[in-house]
Design a protein around this motif. Structure first.
Motif, short mmCIF file in Angstrom:
data_model
loop_
_atom_site.label_atom_id
_atom_site.label_comp_id
_atom_site.label_asym_id
_atom_site.label_seq_id
_atom_site.Cartn_x
_atom_site.Cartn_y
_atom_site.Cartn_z
N LEU A 76 9.37 -8.24 1.43
CA LEU A 76 10.78 -8.18 1.85
C LEU A 76 11.19 -6.77 2.26
N HIS A 77 11.86 -6.67 3.39
CA HIS A 77 12.40 -5.38 3.82
C HIS A 77 13.64 -5.60 4.66
N PHE A 78 14.58 -4.68 4.51
CA PHE A 78 15.74 -4.63 5.39
C PHE A 78 15.52 -3.50 6.37
N HIS A 79 15.76 -3.81 7.65
CA HIS A 79 15.83 -2.77 8.69
C HIS A 79 17.25 -2.25 8.72
N LEU A 80 17.40 -0.93 8.82
CA LEU A 80 18.71 -0.32 9.05
C LEU A 80 18.65 0.38 10.40
N LYS A 131 0.83 -1.21 0.00
CA LYS A 131 0.00 0.00 0.00
C LYS A 131 0.86 1.26 0.00
N ILE A 132 1.98 1.21 0.72
CA ILE A 132 2.91 2.36 0.70
C ILE A 132 3.48 2.53 -0.70
N LEU A 133 3.87 1.42 -1.34
CA LEU A 133 4.42 1.50 -2.71
C LEU A 133 3.40 2.08 -3.68
N ILE A 135 7.83 3.16 11.40
CA ILE A 135 6.81 3.89 12.16
C ILE A 135 7.00 3.72 13.67
N ASN A 136 7.73 2.68 14.06
CA ASN A 136 7.93 2.37 15.48
C ASN A 136 9.43 2.14 15.72
N PRO A 137 10.21 3.24 15.69
CA PRO A 137 11.68 3.08 15.69
C PRO A 137 12.21 2.38 16.93
N GLY A 143 10.44 -13.94 12.77
CA GLY A 143 9.66 -12.84 13.36
C GLY A 143 9.18 -11.81 12.36
N GLN A 144 9.06 -12.21 11.10
CA GLN A 144 8.60 -11.26 10.07
C GLN A 144 7.12 -10.97 10.24
N GLU A 145 6.78 -9.66 10.30
CA GLU A 145 5.37 -9.27 10.46
C GLU A 145 4.76 -8.80 9.14
N VAL A 146 5.54 -8.08 8.36
CA VAL A 146 5.00 -7.55 7.09
C VAL A 146 5.53 -8.43 5.95
N PRO A 147 4.64 -9.07 5.18
CA PRO A 147 5.08 -10.04 4.17
C PRO A 147 5.47 -9.42 2.83
N ALA A 186 15.55 2.84 9.74
CA ALA A 186 15.01 2.98 8.39
C ALA A 186 14.66 1.61 7.83
N LEU A 187 13.80 1.62 6.85
CA LEU A 187 13.46 0.39 6.12
C LEU A 187 13.82 0.59 4.66
N VAL A 188 14.33 -0.46 4.04
CA VAL A 188 14.60 -0.44 2.60
C VAL A 188 13.87 -1.63 1.99
N GLU A 235 -1.00 4.51 -1.38
CA GLU A 235 -2.34 4.51 -0.77
C GLU A 235 -2.27 4.95 0.68
N ILE A 236 -1.12 4.71 1.30
CA ILE A 236 -0.87 5.25 2.64
C ILE A 236 0.49 5.93 2.62
N PRO A 237 0.66 6.95 3.48
CA PRO A 237 1.90 7.75 3.42
C PRO A 237 3.07 7.07 4.13
N ALA A 246 17.21 -8.52 8.05
CA ALA A 246 15.95 -8.93 7.40
C ALA A 246 15.36 -10.09 8.20
N ASN A 247 14.15 -9.92 8.68
CA ASN A 247 13.43 -11.02 9.32
C ASN A 247 12.76 -11.84 8.23
N ILE A 248 12.81 -13.16 8.39
CA ILE A 248 12.28 -14.04 7.36
C ILE A 248 11.30 -15.03 7.96
P1 AMP Z 1 9.15 -7.10 10.49
O1 AMP Z 1 8.82 -7.61 11.86
O2 AMP Z 1 10.58 -7.38 10.11
O3 AMP Z 1 8.17 -7.58 9.45
O4 AMP Z 1 9.07 -5.54 10.57
C1 AMP Z 1 7.98 -4.79 10.16
C2 AMP Z 1 8.28 -3.36 10.51
O5 AMP Z 1 7.40 -2.54 9.79
C3 AMP Z 1 8.10 -3.03 11.98
O6 AMP Z 1 9.34 -2.54 12.51
C4 AMP Z 1 7.01 -1.95 11.99
O7 AMP Z 1 7.21 -0.96 12.97
C5 AMP Z 1 7.12 -1.41 10.58
N1 AMP Z 1 5.90 -0.79 10.06
C6 AMP Z 1 4.65 -1.29 10.08
N2 AMP Z 1 3.79 -0.45 9.47
C7 AMP Z 1 4.54 0.60 9.04
C8 AMP Z 1 4.25 1.80 8.35
N3 AMP Z 1 2.98 2.11 7.95
N4 AMP Z 1 5.25 2.67 8.08
C9 AMP Z 1 6.50 2.40 8.47
N5 AMP Z 1 6.87 1.26 9.12
C10 AMP Z 1 5.89 0.39 9.41
#
Ligand code: AMP
Length: 121
Positions: free
Chosen positions: A106-110, A11-13, A34-36, A100-104, A42-44, A16-18, A93-95
């Motif tokens: 792929l993303h790297f946390h920095l 949705k961010i891509l 959003i929850n540093p 512990g991956q929450e958002v399905p 940062a996320l990539v 649809e959401i900021p 990267a959580n897998i």
């Molecule tokens: P993961 O557990 O590796 O899937 O991490 C998902 C990350 O996405 C978490 O650190 C969340 O705080 C972050 N996150 C969820 N929704 C948003 C959003 N709308 N904008 C920025 N980061 C988000």
């Protein structure tokens, strides 16, 4: 796992959401978490539809793979945390479930801006 077009990063891509954008090019989008969890968090994410790093490794093109790795470095430099101009950072990267991956998507946390501590707690 099939890619879910309604995950939050999709949705961010689609704008649809900021997001608080840091960087964007043909291959990646980067924005602040959003929850540093650290001073800098940062996320990539790749622009392509990949669930996780395993999906990406098997299905992404070489250009996409190079673009993501380069993108991480570009973002680290923009944030002044890369090893050459700053004091370093953690890329993670959580897998899937045990990772512990929450958002399905792929993303790297920095993580940076301070010592980030133990690798696994
Ligand atoms: P993961 O557990 O590796 O899937 O991490 C998902 C990350 O996405 C978490 O650190 C969340 O705080 C972050 N996150 C969820 N929704 C948003 C959003 N709308 N904008 C920025 N980061 C988000």
């Amino acid at each position: 796992m099939a890619y879910d077009n309604n995950n939050i990063f999709a949705k961010i891509l689609r704008e649809e959401i900021p997001c608080k954008k840091i960087y964007e090019d043909d291959f990646v989008l980067s924005f602040y978490d959003i929850n540093p969890q650290k001073k800098i968090h940062a996320l990539v994410i790749p622009k392509g539809k990949y669930v996780d790093l395993d999906d990406f490794a098997v299905n992404a093109s070489n250009d996409e793979i190079v673009g993501l790795i380069k993108g991480i470095n570009i973002v680290a430099k923009k944030l002044n945390i890369s090893a050459d101009i700053g004091k370093g950072y953690r890329a993670l990267a959580n897998i899937s479930e045990h990772g512990g991956q929450e958002v399905p998507h792929l993303h790297f946390h920095l993580f940076g801006g301070e010592k980030v501590g133990k690798m696994v707690q």
